[in-house]
Write an enzyme that holds these catalytic residues in place. Sequence first.
Site, short mmCIF file in Angstrom:
data_model
loop_
_atom_site.label_atom_id
_atom_site.label_comp_id
_atom_site.label_asym_id
_atom_site.label_seq_id
_atom_site.Cartn_x
_atom_site.Cartn_y
_atom_site.Cartn_z
N HIS A 130 -14.09 2.63 1.53
CA HIS A 130 -13.28 2.42 0.49
C HIS A 130 -13.52 3.68 -0.88
O HIS A 130 -15.10 3.68 -1.34
CB HIS A 130 -12.21 1.15 0.32
CG HIS A 130 -11.66 0.92 -0.44
ND1 HIS A 130 -11.51 0.92 -2.04
CD2 HIS A 130 -9.79 0.18 -0.47
CE1 HIS A 130 -10.56 1.02 -3.16
NE2 HIS A 130 -8.89 0.06 -1.77
N GLY A 148 -4.22 1.28 -7.46
CA GLY A 148 -4.42 0.34 -9.03
C GLY A 148 -3.39 0.61 -10.00
O GLY A 148 -3.11 0.37 -11.40
N SER A 167 -0.67 0.68 -4.84
CA SER A 167 0.71 0.48 -4.84
C SER A 167 1.57 0.23 -4.53
O SER A 167 2.92 0.09 -4.73
CB SER A 167 1.26 1.79 -6.39
OG SER A 167 -0.22 1.46 -7.06
N GLU A 171 -5.58 6.56 1.54
CA GLU A 171 -5.03 6.14 -0.59
C GLU A 171 -5.40 6.58 -0.47
O GLU A 171 -6.91 7.25 -1.70
CB GLU A 171 -6.28 5.42 -0.01
CG GLU A 171 -5.48 3.66 1.11
CD GLU A 171 -6.47 2.38 0.29
OE1 GLU A 171 -5.81 1.45 0.22
OE2 GLU A 171 -7.25 2.08 -0.16
N LYS A 206 -10.13 -7.14 -2.91
CA LYS A 206 -11.17 -6.22 -3.59
C LYS A 206 -12.42 -7.21 -3.86
O LYS A 206 -12.37 -8.50 -3.52
CB LYS A 206 -10.29 -5.82 -4.63
CG LYS A 206 -9.93 -4.66 -3.87
CD LYS A 206 -9.45 -3.28 -5.41
CE LYS A 206 -8.27 -2.74 -4.64
NZ LYS A 206 -7.84 -1.56 -5.12
N ASN A 253 -6.37 -5.83 1.32
CA ASN A 253 -7.34 -6.00 0.64
C ASN A 253 -7.91 -6.97 -0.69
O ASN A 253 -7.07 -5.98 -2.01
CB ASN A 253 -7.66 -4.41 0.11
CG ASN A 253 -9.56 -3.74 -0.71
OD1 ASN A 253 -9.88 -4.81 0.00
ND2 ASN A 253 -9.32 -2.46 -0.98
N GLU A 310 -13.06 2.33 -3.74
CA GLU A 310 -13.88 2.24 -4.52
C GLU A 310 -15.62 2.45 -4.36
O GLU A 310 -16.88 2.69 -5.57
CB GLU A 310 -13.30 0.80 -4.84
CG GLU A 310 -12.10 1.07 -5.95
CD GLU A 310 -11.08 0.32 -5.60
OE1 GLU A 310 -11.59 -1.45 -5.19
OE2 GLU A 310 -9.93 -0.01 -6.15
P1 PGA Z 1 -3.33 -1.85 -4.58
O1 PGA Z 1 -5.15 -1.15 -3.58
O2 PGA Z 1 -2.01 -1.43 -3.66
O3 PGA Z 1 -4.18 -2.69 -5.66
O4 PGA Z 1 -3.23 0.00 -5.41
C1 PGA Z 1 -4.85 -0.56 -2.21
C2 PGA Z 1 -6.39 -0.51 -2.15
O5 PGA Z 1 -7.65 0.16 -2.53
O6 PGA Z 1 -7.00 -0.97 -1.16
#
Ligand code: PGA
Length: 250
Positions: A96, A174, A214, A168, A12, A10, A98
């Site tokens: 997601h 992140g 992460s 998640e 983003k 992903n 976000e």
């Molecule tokens: P990350 O993001 O690996 O940077 O923690 C995962 C995601 O949001 O899909």
Amino acid sequence: MSRTKLIAANWKMYKTPDQTRAFFADFLPLVSGHTRDEIVVCPPYVDLAAALEAVKGSNVGVGAQNLHWKDEGAFTGEISAQMLLALGITHVIVGHSERRQYFGETDDTVNLRLKAALEAGLTAICCVGEVLEEREAGLTEEVLRRQCVRAFHAISAKKAAKLVVAYEPVWAIGTGKTATPELAAEAHAVIRSEATEVFGEEFAAELRILYGGSVKPDNASALMSQEEIDGALVGGASLDPKSFAAIVKY
Ligand code: PGA
């Protein structure tokens, strides 16, 4: 049980079309011939054409990060399943955290998007996960069950054949904090039990549940060795071809 693991990137809001081409030039040789896992990269919309061109004839698929539930209409800034299909896109991320956190996504709009994606024949990666306060208040199971039941509302097991769920935990995205493999496996079991209630046992046994938050080259093996974890949704560590290839080859 033979659920092929799905390792999905992903990106983003990162990378231009040129940066996308550069990524695949480095990444594809690193994973060529890798058939154990399904590999998908989800770049921003403007990079999809470049990504599709780059992966032609390879073992890597391309997905989008969102979609609207209508086929077309006066919805400025939105992209439909039909548009993604016309481009050759096979996968799409839905709901997601976000999107939920910053763009007003609700359980109901997740359901609408998920229905549209599955009806169009796209493989939909539906994201669920608790925030830190919910985990600390002991509400993780309740939140996961609510998010699943509402996301899956009015979708039949037949229609849901291409559903994938990504667990998640929002506090792990992140932040460098990963859920322990055991914690993740526990949450996956809750999601599978909810999927059993909604779609039945046979369906739930085949459902792929990915972990995201992460995931890095150095923790991928421990996470992927959990029987309940059927792949990964990788943000930050998927932007670098070497690091994403290392995760794919956990
Ligand atoms: P990350 O993001 O690996 O940077 O923690 C995962 C995601 O949001 O899909």
